[in-house]
Design an enzyme around this catalytic site. Structure first.
Site, PDB file in Angstrom:
ATOM      1  N   PHE A 125      50.650  33.498  28.702  1.00  0.00           N
ATOM      2  CA  PHE A 125      49.858  34.743  29.311  1.00  0.00           C
ATOM      3  C   PHE A 125      50.704  35.260  30.206  1.00  0.00           C
ATOM      4  O   PHE A 125      50.502  35.482  31.449  1.00  0.00           O
ATOM      5  CB  PHE A 125      48.707  34.094  29.860  1.00  0.00           C
ATOM      6  CG  PHE A 125      47.373  33.934  28.860  1.00  0.00           C
ATOM      7  CD1 PHE A 125      46.876  34.804  28.064  1.00  0.00           C
ATOM      8  CD2 PHE A 125      46.778  32.504  29.126  1.00  0.00           C
ATOM      9  CE1 PHE A 125      46.103  34.442  27.094  1.00  0.00           C
ATOM     10  CE2 PHE A 125      45.869  32.204  28.240  1.00  0.00           C
ATOM     11  CZ  PHE A 125      45.435  33.182  27.359  1.00  0.00           C
TER      12      PHE A 125
ATOM     13  N   GLN B  82      26.214  51.366  29.764  1.00  0.00           N
ATOM     14  CA  GLN B  82      24.643  51.792  29.524  1.00  0.00           C
ATOM     15  C   GLN B  82      24.261  53.176  29.630  1.00  0.00           C
ATOM     16  O   GLN B  82      23.391  53.519  28.942  1.00  0.00           O
ATOM     17  CB  GLN B  82      24.099  50.649  31.057  1.00  0.00           C
ATOM     18  CG  GLN B  82      22.758  50.427  30.758  1.00  0.00           C
ATOM     19  CD  GLN B  82      22.266  49.627  29.406  1.00  0.00           C
ATOM     20  OE1 GLN B  82      23.346  48.792  28.971  1.00  0.00           O
ATOM     21  NE2 GLN B  82      21.112  49.750  29.017  1.00  0.00           N
ATOM     22  N   ILE B  83      24.979  53.860  30.481  1.00  0.00           N
ATOM     23  CA  ILE B  83      24.685  55.293  30.895  1.00  0.00           C
ATOM     24  C   ILE B  83      24.836  56.100  29.753  1.00  0.00           C
ATOM     25  O   ILE B  83      24.241  56.876  29.241  1.00  0.00           O
ATOM     26  CB  ILE B  83      25.228  55.671  32.180  1.00  0.00           C
ATOM     27  CG1 ILE B  83      24.452  55.074  33.413  1.00  0.00           C
ATOM     28  CG2 ILE B  83      25.204  57.268  32.287  1.00  0.00           C
ATOM     29  CD1 ILE B  83      25.507  55.482  34.628  1.00  0.00           C
TER      30      ILE B  83
ATOM     31  N   LEU C 193      53.980  31.426  35.941  1.00  0.00           N
ATOM     32  CA  LEU C 193      53.323  30.290  36.640  1.00  0.00           C
ATOM     33  C   LEU C 193      52.673  29.361  35.540  1.00  0.00           C
ATOM     34  O   LEU C 193      52.755  28.305  35.372  1.00  0.00           O
ATOM     35  CB  LEU C 193      52.527  30.835  37.757  1.00  0.00           C
ATOM     36  CG  LEU C 193      51.939  29.604  38.604  1.00  0.00           C
ATOM     37  CD1 LEU C 193      53.075  28.688  39.128  1.00  0.00           C
ATOM     38  CD2 LEU C 193      51.361  30.375  39.899  1.00  0.00           C
ATOM     39  N   THR C 194      51.606  30.369  34.661  1.00  0.00           N
ATOM     40  CA  THR C 194      50.659  29.331  33.711  1.00  0.00           C
ATOM     41  C   THR C 194      51.333  28.948  32.721  1.00  0.00           C
ATOM     42  O   THR C 194      52.225  29.565  32.146  1.00  0.00           O
ATOM     43  CB  THR C 194      49.791  30.649  33.559  1.00  0.00           C
ATOM     44  OG1 THR C 194      49.147  31.488  34.400  1.00  0.00           O
ATOM     45  CG2 THR C 194      48.520  30.054  32.526  1.00  0.00           C
TER      46      THR C 194
ATOM     47  N   GLU D 208      45.590  36.401  38.313  1.00  0.00           N
ATOM     48  CA  GLU D 208      46.296  36.188  39.542  1.00  0.00           C
ATOM     49  C   GLU D 208      45.240  35.731  40.546  1.00  0.00           C
ATOM     50  O   GLU D 208      44.964  35.809  41.737  1.00  0.00           O
ATOM     51  CB  GLU D 208      46.492  37.707  40.175  1.00  0.00           C
ATOM     52  CG  GLU D 208      47.935  38.177  39.307  1.00  0.00           C
ATOM     53  CD  GLU D 208      48.541  38.941  40.152  1.00  0.00           C
ATOM     54  OE1 GLU D 208      48.841  39.218  41.383  1.00  0.00           O
ATOM     55  OE2 GLU D 208      49.642  39.751  39.598  1.00  0.00           O
TER      56      GLU D 208
ATOM     57  N   ASP E 227      49.370  36.457  47.106  1.00  0.00           N
ATOM     58  CA  ASP E 227      48.571  37.563  48.232  1.00  0.00           C
ATOM     59  C   ASP E 227      49.007  38.828  48.170  1.00  0.00           C
ATOM     60  O   ASP E 227      48.253  39.664  48.239  1.00  0.00           O
ATOM     61  CB  ASP E 227      49.212  36.721  49.653  1.00  0.00           C
ATOM     62  CG  ASP E 227      48.701  35.566  50.127  1.00  0.00           C
ATOM     63  OD1 ASP E 227      47.553  35.297  49.560  1.00  0.00           O
ATOM     64  OD2 ASP E 227      49.112  34.874  51.069  1.00  0.00           O
TER      65      ASP E 227
ATOM     66  N   GLN F 241      15.283  59.135  37.531  1.00  0.00           N
ATOM     67  CA  GLN F 241      15.407  58.215  38.771  1.00  0.00           C
ATOM     68  C   GLN F 241      16.399  57.133  38.615  1.00  0.00           C
ATOM     69  O   GLN F 241      17.259  56.661  39.528  1.00  0.00           O
ATOM     70  CB  GLN F 241      14.186  57.836  39.469  1.00  0.00           C
ATOM     71  CG  GLN F 241      14.188  56.972  40.659  1.00  0.00           C
ATOM     72  CD  GLN F 241      14.735  58.112  41.892  1.00  0.00           C
ATOM     73  OE1 GLN F 241      13.845  58.848  41.954  1.00  0.00           O
ATOM     74  NE2 GLN F 241      15.721  57.728  42.542  1.00  0.00           N
TER      75      GLN F 241
HETATM   76  C1  LIG Z   1      45.935  39.151  30.235  1.00  0.00           C
HETATM   77  C2  LIG Z   1      46.376  38.043  31.142  1.00  0.00           C
HETATM   78  C3  LIG Z   1      47.815  38.344  31.700  1.00  0.00           C
HETATM   79  C4  LIG Z   1      48.163  37.314  32.481  1.00  0.00           C
HETATM   80  N1  LIG Z   1      49.328  37.300  33.200  1.00  0.00           N
HETATM   81  C5  LIG Z   1      49.878  36.187  33.948  1.00  0.00           C
HETATM   82  C6  LIG Z   1      51.089  36.297  34.415  1.00  0.00           C
HETATM   83  O1  LIG Z   1      51.823  37.462  34.310  1.00  0.00           O
HETATM   84  N2  LIG Z   1      51.795  35.136  34.958  1.00  0.00           N
HETATM   85  C7  LIG Z   1      51.080  34.052  34.863  1.00  0.00           C
HETATM   86  O2  LIG Z   1      51.619  33.301  35.487  1.00  0.00           O
HETATM   87  N3  LIG Z   1      49.767  33.985  34.356  1.00  0.00           N
HETATM   88  C8  LIG Z   1      49.250  34.942  34.016  1.00  0.00           C
HETATM   89  N4  LIG Z   1      47.936  34.933  33.453  1.00  0.00           N
HETATM   90  C9  LIG Z   1      47.151  33.383  33.338  1.00  0.00           C
HETATM   91  C10 LIG Z   1      46.174  33.616  34.548  1.00  0.00           C
HETATM   92  O3  LIG Z   1      46.642  33.789  35.892  1.00  0.00           O
HETATM   93  C11 LIG Z   1      45.187  32.580  34.343  1.00  0.00           C
HETATM   94  O4  LIG Z   1      44.692  32.484  33.198  1.00  0.00           O
HETATM   95  C12 LIG Z   1      44.289  32.105  35.492  1.00  0.00           C
HETATM   96  O5  LIG Z   1      45.101  31.897  36.477  1.00  0.00           O
HETATM   97  C13 LIG Z   1      43.392  31.036  35.177  1.00  0.00           C
HETATM   98  O6  LIG Z   1      43.766  29.977  34.620  1.00  0.00           O
HETATM   99  P1  LIG Z   1      43.557  29.405  33.235  1.00  0.00           P
HETATM  100  O7  LIG Z   1      43.224  30.402  32.252  1.00  0.00           O
HETATM  101  O8  LIG Z   1      44.285  28.212  32.959  1.00  0.00           O
HETATM  102  O9  LIG Z   1      41.816  28.726  33.459  1.00  0.00           O
HETATM  103  P2  LIG Z   1      41.427  27.301  34.409  1.00  0.00           P
HETATM  104  O10 LIG Z   1      42.192  27.264  35.416  1.00  0.00           O
HETATM  105  O11 LIG Z   1      41.171  26.602  33.179  1.00  0.00           O
HETATM  106  O12 LIG Z   1      39.869  27.955  34.600  1.00  0.00           O
HETATM  107  C14 LIG Z   1      38.541  27.973  33.724  1.00  0.00           C
HETATM  108  C15 LIG Z   1      37.375  28.083  34.670  1.00  0.00           C
HETATM  109  O13 LIG Z   1      37.342  27.194  35.564  1.00  0.00           O
HETATM  110  C16 LIG Z   1      37.221  27.409  36.830  1.00  0.00           C
HETATM  111  N5  LIG Z   1      38.149  26.650  37.979  1.00  0.00           N
HETATM  112  C17 LIG Z   1      39.194  26.152  37.704  1.00  0.00           C
HETATM  113  N6  LIG Z   1      39.491  25.570  38.804  1.00  0.00           N
HETATM  114  C18 LIG Z   1      38.351  25.520  39.654  1.00  0.00           C
HETATM  115  C19 LIG Z   1      38.030  25.117  40.926  1.00  0.00           C
HETATM  116  N7  LIG Z   1      38.796  24.376  41.783  1.00  0.00           N
HETATM  117  N8  LIG Z   1      36.808  25.515  41.476  1.00  0.00           N
HETATM  118  C20 LIG Z   1      36.077  26.231  40.817  1.00  0.00           C
HETATM  119  N9  LIG Z   1      36.135  26.759  39.771  1.00  0.00           N
HETATM  120  C21 LIG Z   1      37.606  26.328  39.284  1.00  0.00           C
HETATM  121  C22 LIG Z   1      37.888  28.863  37.065  1.00  0.00           C
HETATM  122  O14 LIG Z   1      37.698  30.117  37.856  1.00  0.00           O
HETATM  123  C23 LIG Z   1      37.691  29.361  35.447  1.00  0.00           C
HETATM  124  O15 LIG Z   1      36.357  29.961  35.394  1.00  0.00           O
HETATM  125  C24 LIG Z   1      47.405  35.718  32.739  1.00  0.00           C
HETATM  126  C25 LIG Z   1      46.076  35.819  31.966  1.00  0.00           C
HETATM  127  C26 LIG Z   1      45.636  36.911  31.308  1.00  0.00           C
HETATM  128  C27 LIG Z   1      44.478  36.789  30.390  1.00  0.00           C
END
Ligand SMILES: Cc1cc2nc3c(=O)[nH]c(=O)nc-3n(C[C@H](O)[C@H](O)[C@H](O)COP(=O)(O)OP(=O)(O)OC[C@H]3O[C@@H](n4cnc5c(N)ncnc54)[C@H](O)[C@@H]3O)c2cc1C
Length: 382
Positions: free
Chosen positions: A156, A336-337, A125-126, A363, A240, A279
């Site tokens: 990714f 930390q521990i 998707l990404t 996800e 989901d 503690q």
């Molecule tokens: C190791 C790894 C494996 C992955 N595997 C897959 C895969 O198999 N298939 C796939 O499709 N993708 C995959 N991804 C991609 C991953 O799903 C995305 O990185 C993720 O969905 C976030 O998108 P982005 O990195 O573009 O961040 P962005 O969408 O640019 O977000 C950046 C920041 O803005 C925040 N933000 C964005 N929109 C909003 C909003 N409306 N409200 C509040 N905050 C918001 C986010 O929460 C985040 O903190 C993978 C990523 C990694 C690192």
């Protein structure tokens, strides 16, 4: 309401734990250091049905319920989060959408190879401009006489470097105007498909996460999953269920860090006594145990709702949100521990600490999980 695991769930946990301890654990540090995907372990996992966990038996799977599925992912991830990632992505967002939205022919064509592990699944998707906002997908699909031609770059992609069957989200010209997308099943042998460099990641290093390229990559009409324009619906439904797997993965990491921290606290002597006598350290362990228990209850509730056919979207987001936060908190406290030793690669907690972070990102980030949960709350009649 019964909070005790049934005999079947206990047996599944025991057998997966034994497998993970015996077959994965001896190699896990090397795999992380070398950023190497363990094909030799995957070969041992195939006959044990790890690649068809919830696939019906008629397609070669184990047909497990979702609580069993969560236990399997938790136990693999307790030893290797990177392999847990491979297995959960493959089973949930890799296979589940075909089982849920595919035609009978698509199921018989694609699922047996996936369920048997002959092909590893991936979910794309990404893109550079489409992260949290799935509506930003730019990979496009043009319909031609004998199918669709795909062009675009996915980034990714978990299992990217080893995938055999790939679900690709793309838009056609008419769909793009309506903010819709479609899903295409692409086999790695299709001309025009290629794999980019493996990402040099902070954690999950034994999973070959990579970009995937589609350049005039043609698939037949039969490879359209669901209908044109159904992509977002398929994606949300896949995520989901996928989030239950990521929650289980995060829980497995937290459990491993907890065990390491508790055992180190009993061994490490300072001021002439084990640090577990202080503690503050006891408070850390009490907080960790409580967070892990709460996470596990949220996770199994989401899984149980899915199994009983109830809505589980908000519950799986809550489980993912809480389990991933727990994994972060617990791995931080485990380092930390361990003091300075926890910051060294000699101790597993250093890897748990790196692996945990991304469970709050993929996800759907934690911020996105809150949007899903809030949407569910606000859609209830007041
Ligand atoms: C190791 C790894 C494996 C992955 N595997 C897959 C895969 O198999 N298939 C796939 O499709 N993708 C995959 N991804 C991609 C991953 O799903 C995305 O990185 C993720 O969905 C976030 O998108 P982005 O990195 O573009 O961040 P962005 O969408 O640019 O977000 C950046 C920041 O803005 C925040 N933000 C964005 N929109 C909003 C909003 N409306 N409200 C509040 N905050 C918001 C986010 O929460 C985040 O903190 C993978 C990523 C990694 C690192």
């Amino acid at each position: 309401m019964d909070f005790n695991p049934c005999t079947k769930h206990q047996l599944i946990r025991k057998s997966v734990r034994e497998f993970a301890e015996n077959e994965i654990k001896p190699h896990v540090s090397d795999l992380d250091r070398e950023a190497r995907f363990p094909w030799e372990i995957v070969e041992k996992m195939k006959p044990l049905n790890f690649f068809g966990l919830q696939t019906p038996r008629e397609y070669g799977g184990a047909d497990l319920d979702t609580i069993s599925y969560a236990i399997v992912i938790e136990e693999i991830s307790r030893v290797s989060a990177a392999l847990g990632l491979c297995v959960t992505v493959h089973n949930s967002v890799g296979i589940y959408p075909i089982l849920k939205f595919g035609t009978k022919t698509q199921k018989t064509t694609f699922v047996p190879d996936l369920a048997g592990g002959a092909r590893i699944g991936a979910f794309c998707l990404t893109e550079a401009n489409a992260g949290s906002d799935a509506g930003g997908v730019e990979t496009h699909a043009v319909e031609v006489a004998d199918g669709y031609v795909l062009n675009g770059t996915k980034i990714f992609v978990t299992n990217g470097g080893v995938c055999g069957t790939i679900l690709v989200f793309a838009v056609s010209e008419t769909e793009a105007k309506k903010g819709l997308a479609s899903v295409f099943i692409v086999e790695k042998e299709r001309p025009g498909f290629s794999v980019g460099e493996i990402e040099d990641l902070c954690g999950m290093r034994a999973n070959p996460v990579s970009s995937l390229f589609f350049e005039d990559c043609k698939v037949p009409h039969e490879n359209l999953l669901g209908r044109m324009g159904q992509g977002i619906k398929i994606g949300l439904s896949a995520l989901d269920t996928g989030r239950i797997g990521i929650a289980a993965q995060a829980l497995g990491i937290a459990q491993a860090a907890f065990e390491a921290a508790a055992s180190y606290a009993k061994e490490r002597q300072q001021f002439s006594r084990p640090i577990s006598k202080f503690q503050t350290i006891q408070n850390y362990l009490a907080d960790i145990a409580t967070e892990i228990d709460a996470s596990r209850l949220l996770l199994y509730r989401a899984a149980a709702r899915k199994d009983s056919g109830q809505p589980f979207s908000a519950e799986s987001s809550m489980a993912k949100l809480h389990c991933s936060a727990t994994a972060r908190k617990v791995t931080d406290l485990a380092v930390q521990i361990h003091g300075g030793y926890g910051y060294s690669k000699e101790y597993d907690v250093e890897r748990y600490f790196r692996d945990a972070k991304v469970t709050q990102i993929y996800e759907g980030t934690s911020e996105v999980q809150k949007l899903v949960i809030a949407r569910s709350i606000l859609s209830q009649p007041s």
